[in-house]
Design a protein around this motif. Sequence first.
Motif, mmCIF file in Angstrom:
data_model
loop_
_atom_site.group_PDB
_atom_site.id
_atom_site.type_symbol
_atom_site.label_atom_id
_atom_site.label_comp_id
_atom_site.label_asym_id
_atom_site.label_seq_id
_atom_site.Cartn_x
_atom_site.Cartn_y
_atom_site.Cartn_z
ATOM 1 N N SER A 94 0.849 -1.188 0.000
ATOM 2 C CA SER A 94 0.000 0.000 0.000
ATOM 3 C C SER A 94 0.886 1.239 0.000
ATOM 4 O O SER A 94 2.109 1.160 0.162
ATOM 5 C CB SER A 94 -0.893 0.001 1.239
ATOM 6 N N LEU A 95 0.253 2.395 -0.145
ATOM 7 C CA LEU A 95 1.010 3.641 -0.052
ATOM 8 C C LEU A 95 1.626 3.798 1.336
ATOM 9 O O LEU A 95 2.734 4.342 1.478
ATOM 10 C CB LEU A 95 0.104 4.828 -0.371
ATOM 11 N N GLU A 96 0.933 3.313 2.370
ATOM 12 C CA GLU A 96 1.498 3.373 3.718
ATOM 13 C C GLU A 96 2.754 2.509 3.799
ATOM 14 O O GLU A 96 3.752 2.901 4.441
ATOM 15 C CB GLU A 96 0.465 2.913 4.742
ATOM 16 N N ASP A 97 2.741 1.342 3.155
ATOM 17 C CA ASP A 97 3.941 0.490 3.120
ATOM 18 C C ASP A 97 5.077 1.198 2.385
ATOM 19 O O ASP A 97 6.245 1.103 2.785
ATOM 20 C CB ASP A 97 3.633 -0.837 2.424
ATOM 21 N N PHE A 98 4.723 1.893 1.315
ATOM 22 C CA PHE A 98 5.744 2.641 0.583
ATOM 23 C C PHE A 98 6.371 3.697 1.482
ATOM 24 O O PHE A 98 7.600 3.860 1.516
ATOM 25 C CB PHE A 98 5.139 3.293 -0.663
ATOM 26 N N ASP A 99 5.527 4.429 2.217
ATOM 27 C CA ASP A 99 6.041 5.466 3.111
ATOM 28 C C ASP A 99 6.959 4.873 4.176
ATOM 29 O O ASP A 99 7.992 5.452 4.507
ATOM 30 C CB ASP A 99 4.886 6.210 3.769
ATOM 31 N N ASP A 100 6.579 3.717 4.725
ATOM 32 C CA ASP A 100 7.404 3.068 5.747
ATOM 33 C C ASP A 100 8.763 2.665 5.168
ATOM 34 O O ASP A 100 9.812 2.855 5.808
ATOM 35 C CB ASP A 100 6.696 1.836 6.301
ATOM 36 N N MET A 101 8.736 2.085 3.976
ATOM 37 C CA MET A 101 9.980 1.677 3.320
ATOM 38 C C MET A 101 10.859 2.888 3.030
ATOM 39 O O MET A 101 12.068 2.884 3.276
ATOM 40 C CB MET A 101 9.651 0.939 2.023
ATOM 41 N N LEU A 102 10.244 3.954 2.503
ATOM 42 C CA LEU A 102 10.980 5.173 2.174
ATOM 43 C C LEU A 102 11.641 5.751 3.420
ATOM 44 O O LEU A 102 12.820 6.128 3.400
ATOM 45 C CB LEU A 102 10.019 6.186 1.555
ATOM 46 N N ALA A 103 10.898 5.793 4.510
ATOM 47 C CA ALA A 103 11.446 6.349 5.750
ATOM 48 C C ALA A 103 12.607 5.522 6.265
ATOM 49 O O ALA A 103 13.624 6.063 6.728
ATOM 50 C CB ALA A 103 10.340 6.442 6.805
ATOM 51 N N ALA A 104 12.480 4.196 6.179
ATOM 52 C CA ALA A 104 13.546 3.326 6.674
ATOM 53 C C ALA A 104 14.814 3.484 5.834
ATOM 54 O O ALA A 104 15.926 3.498 6.379
ATOM 55 C CB ALA A 104 13.076 1.874 6.668
ATOM 56 N N LEU A 105 14.671 3.591 4.539
ATOM 57 C CA LEU A 105 15.841 3.780 3.675
ATOM 58 C C LEU A 105 16.465 5.148 3.909
ATOM 59 O O LEU A 105 17.687 5.280 4.023
ATOM 60 C CB LEU A 105 15.442 3.601 2.209
ATOM 61 N N HIS A 106 15.647 6.166 3.991
ATOM 62 C CA HIS A 106 16.162 7.511 4.241
ATOM 63 C C HIS A 106 16.876 7.588 5.587
ATOM 64 O O HIS A 106 17.878 8.312 5.732
ATOM 65 C CB HIS A 106 15.028 8.526 4.190
ATOM 66 N N ALA A 107 16.387 6.861 6.577
ATOM 67 C CA ALA A 107 17.025 6.880 7.899
ATOM 68 C C ALA A 107 18.446 6.335 7.843
ATOM 69 O O ALA A 107 19.270 6.660 8.706
ATOM 70 C CB ALA A 107 16.194 6.067 8.894
ATOM 71 N N ARG A 108 18.731 5.543 6.841
ATOM 72 C CA ARG A 108 20.073 4.984 6.669
ATOM 73 C C ARG A 108 20.881 5.725 5.608
ATOM 74 O O ARG A 108 21.916 5.257 5.151
ATOM 75 C CB ARG A 108 19.961 3.503 6.329
ATOM 76 N N GLY A 109 20.381 6.872 5.195
ATOM 77 C CA GLY A 109 21.106 7.661 4.214
ATOM 78 C C GLY A 109 21.019 7.130 2.803
ATOM 79 O O GLY A 109 21.847 7.463 1.955
ATOM 80 N N ILE A 110 20.022 6.292 2.524
ATOM 81 C CA ILE A 110 19.860 5.688 1.204
ATOM 82 C C ILE A 110 18.753 6.415 0.447
ATOM 83 O O ILE A 110 17.608 6.495 0.907
ATOM 84 C CB ILE A 110 19.531 4.190 1.324
ATOM 85 N N LYS A 111 19.081 6.969 -0.710
ATOM 86 C CA LYS A 111 18.102 7.661 -1.547
ATOM 87 C C LYS A 111 17.180 6.651 -2.229
ATOM 88 O O LYS A 111 17.504 5.459 -2.348
ATOM 89 C CB LYS A 111 18.812 8.501 -2.611
ATOM 90 N N VAL A 112 16.049 7.131 -2.718
ATOM 91 C CA VAL A 112 15.074 6.272 -3.391
ATOM 92 C C VAL A 112 14.710 6.869 -4.744
ATOM 93 O O VAL A 112 14.268 8.022 -4.836
ATOM 94 C CB VAL A 112 13.809 6.083 -2.538
ATOM 95 N N VAL A 113 14.913 6.065 -5.788
ATOM 96 C CA VAL A 113 14.573 6.413 -7.167
ATOM 97 C C VAL A 113 13.478 5.454 -7.617
ATOM 98 O O VAL A 113 13.559 4.253 -7.343
ATOM 99 C CB VAL A 113 15.807 6.280 -8.088
ATOM 100 N N ILE A 114 12.453 5.956 -8.274
ATOM 101 C CA ILE A 114 11.375 5.085 -8.746
ATOM 102 C C ILE A 114 11.244 5.178 -10.271
ATOM 103 O O ILE A 114 11.657 6.146 -10.881
ATOM 104 C CB ILE A 114 10.030 5.403 -8.080
ATOM 105 N N ASP A 115 10.670 4.125 -10.827
ATOM 106 C CA ASP A 115 10.446 4.048 -12.273
ATOM 107 C C ASP A 115 9.210 4.843 -12.664
ATOM 108 O O ASP A 115 8.164 4.746 -12.010
ATOM 109 C CB ASP A 115 10.236 2.586 -12.675
ATOM 110 N N ILE A 116 9.320 5.627 -13.727
ATOM 111 C CA ILE A 116 8.171 6.288 -14.338
ATOM 112 C C ILE A 116 8.055 5.762 -15.769
ATOM 113 O O ILE A 116 9.044 5.717 -16.506
ATOM 114 C CB ILE A 116 8.335 7.820 -14.346
ATOM 115 N N VAL A 117 6.845 5.366 -16.153
ATOM 116 C CA VAL A 117 6.615 4.731 -17.457
ATOM 117 C C VAL A 117 5.692 5.642 -18.257
ATOM 118 O O VAL A 117 4.461 5.489 -18.228
ATOM 119 C CB VAL A 117 5.996 3.328 -17.282
ATOM 120 N N PRO A 118 6.248 6.604 -18.992
ATOM 121 C CA PRO A 118 5.396 7.622 -19.626
ATOM 122 C C PRO A 118 5.019 7.357 -21.079
ATOM 123 O O PRO A 118 4.133 8.033 -21.601
ATOM 124 C CB PRO A 118 6.267 8.878 -19.539
ATOM 125 N N ASN A 119 5.663 6.412 -21.741
ATOM 126 C CA ASN A 119 5.359 6.195 -23.157
ATOM 127 C C ASN A 119 3.979 5.577 -23.352
ATOM 128 O O ASN A 119 3.315 5.831 -24.346
ATOM 129 C CB ASN A 119 6.412 5.287 -23.792
#
Length: 565
Positions: A94-119
């Motif tokens: 869920s979006l809440e799971d995404f937020d939790d994952m993002l926060a945990a990675l950021h807490a360790r100094g790890i950036k997050v890049v996501i895929d965008i599929v625009p074609n």
Amino acid sequence: MAISEKNAAASSALSTKEGAPWWRQAVVYQIYPRSFADGNGDGIGDLKGILSRVDYLDRLGIDAVWLSPFYPSALADGGYDVADYRDVDPRLGSLEDFDDMLAALHARGIKVVIDIVPNHTSDLHHWFQEALKSEPGSSARGRYIFREGKGPDGSEPPTDWISEFGGPAWTRVADGQWYLHSFAPEQPDLDWSKREVRDEFLDILRFWSDRGVDGFRIDVAHGLAKDLTEPLPNNAEIALLPRDKGVHPLFDRDEVQEIYAEWRELFNQYDPPRSAVAEAWVEPTRVPRYANQNSLGQAFNFDLLEADFDAPSFRRIVDHHLKMARESQSSSTWVLSNHDVVRHPTRYGLPNPPRSGWRPDVKHGSQWLLSGGVSPELQRDQGLRRAHAATLFALGLPGSMYIYNGEELGLHEVAEIPEEQRQDPTFFRTNKAEIGRDGCRVPLPWVAEAPGFGFGEGTATPHLPQPEWFAESAVDVEEADPDSTLHLYRKALHLRRELQGAEELEWIPTDNPKVLHYRRPGGWEVVANFGVEPVEIGGAQVLLASQPVVEGMLPGEATAWLKVE
């Protein structure tokens, strides 16, 4: 989960050192979410699975993760058929799971890049469903590329174009019109000449940027702008057009940069500016158009990924892409494996390696069937030895390095997947002539003696079958072996962070055409031996080597990092 202060501090230093953006010399770890780790035991990797492995990612020493698509999708193309760009596939969380994952990675100094599929979108996207219910010529259809067919009853497609996955690039709908799909029929192309389409994606990028995402990987970045002026050219006419002038009707048109100029304006509204990297399969001279500061800012360099294990080829590729980086004032990207190609230990262990991710690489018993015929058995040890050498060579280069989940375990391509369990649309749309990309997308092995090799809790069968030989490369096995691929990657990534300086490289001449030697600022040198005979490297301090250096001799098919006073 304890936060690694060393990792967080180092990542912060990377972001601010000499005012350079964090991504210029970052190591980015690509996660294919459905195959990384399963957090709920249903056999499919998910966001909670990623969250459960944040400590593993922290210990690895990466600067960022790149998540392949995790959006709602029918999986017609491994998630690259997106049904909703502002949500998470319920099978992945869920979006809440995404937020939790993002926060945990950021807490360790790890950036997050996501895929965008625009074609293209999924054919299940609400826009396309609305288009199917609307009249020809309606604004709903105008978001996509619909055309009348040829022939007296319109039963022939508008052109003879072939999709990237094989088969016709047009599909007919119930009222007789045809729509364009550069890839699978479930992936209808959007019409980027429409303001509504452009505004929608600006809003999507803003949605994820506001949520805290640090950057974006842009799928098929060269495909958005198209010239569909009637009469449409046929395949033979297109084949005669130059690919380096910005005039191809479907790919790499000059006006695509108008789209990315708007995106860059949006990205620069954030502090720090959001990053973007283009997946742009274009002529080399066109790459800087995507990588400059007024566009996406960085573009993938796939040349090492397609090269043989060969010193002159590697030298030529490095020189070219460093030149391109200077022209665009960006930094180069180095890639050896990803979700679309045969894993590099396997490529380097075959006498006639496949050149791209979904060409024939079917294993028959102990032999591999390639386009050139049946080859001898894969030389697994040689392939892995060369992969280690190539990885250390690339990690020493100025610029960013993208690594693909599982390569830190030395995983080979999985060929032994039954036809009935394959998922890649390429396999089916080419009538099994091209085996597809499933072999590099098999779920990772975490625990050698656990069901599914510890991919998930419980006994659920992973969504793609894992071979028995995965046990020898499971994380727990490699954790216990100080000479494993996992330990080599950890040492290299942490040492790289300590050594990394200005984005400069100086070649040091050698009298051996199979040896490449370069120097980085601060007395850090890299020597790579692409031959099979040992070579002398003198008495310099060996910081790290892909094979043991004995009495100043670097073995064949090996790379060493040296400290020279």
